[in-house]
Design an enzyme around this catalytic site. Sequence first.
Site: not given
Length: 219
Positions: A45, A139
């Site tokens: 990570c 959206d």
Amino acid sequence: MTLHIGDIAPDFEAETTEGRIRFHDWIGDSWAVMFSHPKDFTPICTTELGYMARIKPDFDSRNVKIIGLSVDPLDKHAAWSADIEETQGYAPNYPMIADVDFNVSQLYGMLGADVSGDPADRTAADNQTVRNVFVIGPDKKVKLILVYPMTTGRNFDEVLRVIDSLQLTAKHKVSTPVNWQPGEDVVIAGSVSDDQAREIWPDGWESPKPYIRIVQQPS
């Protein structure tokens, strides 16, 4: 909770390294990429966060906001950021969610509803399902879900490629074929009849089979 492509991305409030946010308000009229991490100070990570910081201008140019998440508190995020800059050359230049109550991880189906307690008591292996990438449109619907194992670094160049496809196909009645790159030929969407296609592409299309209709990428 299981999320699917086309679902409304769950809204939430959370503390981040850039202040408290409400997720849908933070997205606004932009696209968004949320990518999650099982624990701070994890090696793979660390490389991913640094790389995302380096290529953030590529996301900016596409009107895409980036936000990270890790199941650790803000003070650890700050210390990890210093490590990321030292080892990768770039510090995170986007907000990182401190998901210490597991709320977001549970809303997005990355951890079970029964997970609770102090995140410091959990290891990266306990949270290994928190290795996801979500692409969310203006959206607020989920457009892409990727889930990676602990041992494999994510390919964020591929995420950019998919975003290029998503943004193109949201505007034009086309789909993108295997390994497509911006500027290459595309395929007329299956939802478009031949009669409709002739109105949009009066010069016709290449059709090695009736169900494969190849045209130049719309500009």
